[in-house]
Design a protein around this motif. Sequence first.
Motif, PDB file in Angstrom:
ATOM      1  N   GLY A   1     127.435  48.156  99.038  1.00  0.00           N
ATOM      2  CA  GLY A   1     128.151  49.328  98.574  1.00  0.00           C
ATOM      3  C   GLY A   1     129.279  49.799  99.477  1.00  0.00           C
ATOM      4  N   HIS A   2     129.519  49.075 100.562  1.00  0.00           N
ATOM      5  CA  HIS A   2     130.612  49.426 101.465  1.00  0.00           C
ATOM      6  C   HIS A   2     131.944  49.030 100.816  1.00  0.00           C
ATOM      7  N   ILE A   3     132.782  50.012 100.573  1.00  0.00           N
ATOM      8  CA  ILE A   3     134.118  49.721 100.046  1.00  0.00           C
ATOM      9  C   ILE A   3     134.966  49.301 101.235  1.00  0.00           C
ATOM     10  N   LEU A   4     135.348  48.046 101.212  1.00  0.00           N
ATOM     11  CA  LEU A   4     136.012  47.424 102.346  1.00  0.00           C
ATOM     12  C   LEU A   4     137.513  47.676 102.376  1.00  0.00           C
ATOM     13  N   SER A   5     138.108  47.834 101.203  1.00  0.00           N
ATOM     14  CA  SER A   5     139.565  47.974 101.141  1.00  0.00           C
ATOM     15  C   SER A   5     139.974  48.652  99.850  1.00  0.00           C
ATOM     16  N   ALA A   6     141.166  49.244  99.900  1.00  0.00           N
ATOM     17  CA  ALA A   6     141.812  49.819  98.714  1.00  0.00           C
ATOM     18  C   ALA A   6     143.287  50.012  99.070  1.00  0.00           C
ATOM     19  N   TYR A   7     144.112  49.073  98.669  1.00  0.00           N
ATOM     20  CA  TYR A   7     145.540  49.097  99.000  1.00  0.00           C
ATOM     21  C   TYR A   7     146.364  48.814  97.755  1.00  0.00           C
ATOM     22  N   VAL A   8     147.474  49.527  97.631  1.00  0.00           N
ATOM     23  CA  VAL A   8     148.412  49.333  96.524  1.00  0.00           C
ATOM     24  C   VAL A   8     149.780  49.034  97.122  1.00  0.00           C
ATOM     25  N   ARG A   9     150.481  48.117  96.484  1.00  0.00           N
ATOM     26  CA  ARG A   9     151.817  47.745  96.953  1.00  0.00           C
ATOM     27  C   ARG A   9     152.701  48.988  97.071  1.00  0.00           C
ATOM     28  N   ARG A  10     153.443  49.072  98.134  1.00  0.00           N
ATOM     29  CA  ARG A  10     154.185  50.296  98.490  1.00  0.00           C
ATOM     30  C   ARG A  10     155.106  50.799  97.391  1.00  0.00           C
TER      31      ARG A  10
END
Length: 156
Positions: free
Chosen positions: A76-85
């Motif tokens: 359940g660890h959310i490791l990442s959350a990235y959106v292109r700039r």
Amino acid sequence: MRIRIAQASDSPELAKLYQETVLAIAPQFYSDAQTHSWASFAEDTAGFREFILSGTTFVAVDETGILGFAGIADDGHILSAYVRRDRIHQGIGSRLMDILLDYAKRHRIQRLYAEASEFSLGLFKRFGFQVYDREIVERQGVEFQRYLVERFTLIP
């Protein structure tokens, strides 16, 4: 927009997205030293590849390429959350968060948790995560404050 699972071959493009997004957005919240320390993780080819492949990472794509990514571990660890700039605030982060929540439900994960930055905290809060603590971490001799967030899901 299409969502798929990340592959090892995505690592260079995901690292570029990660670094460019951090360099573009982090200066609103962090010092130059913090921003550059954070962004430099993308240059650790092996470490970044492990970051992407250590859990299940979902990638949002369209005809322009990769728009964002978000990863979750089996615990359940959310490791990442990235959106292109150039695509921030267009619903991509929310779509990826919906995918993570669906994954958690299908895998009967009751507790989701993450370490949120100043600029990702709003996304987590919109999806019902609560701050339960803060921590100071060090990266390359530079300290950062992160928010520890969690959300519990009822599994029928």
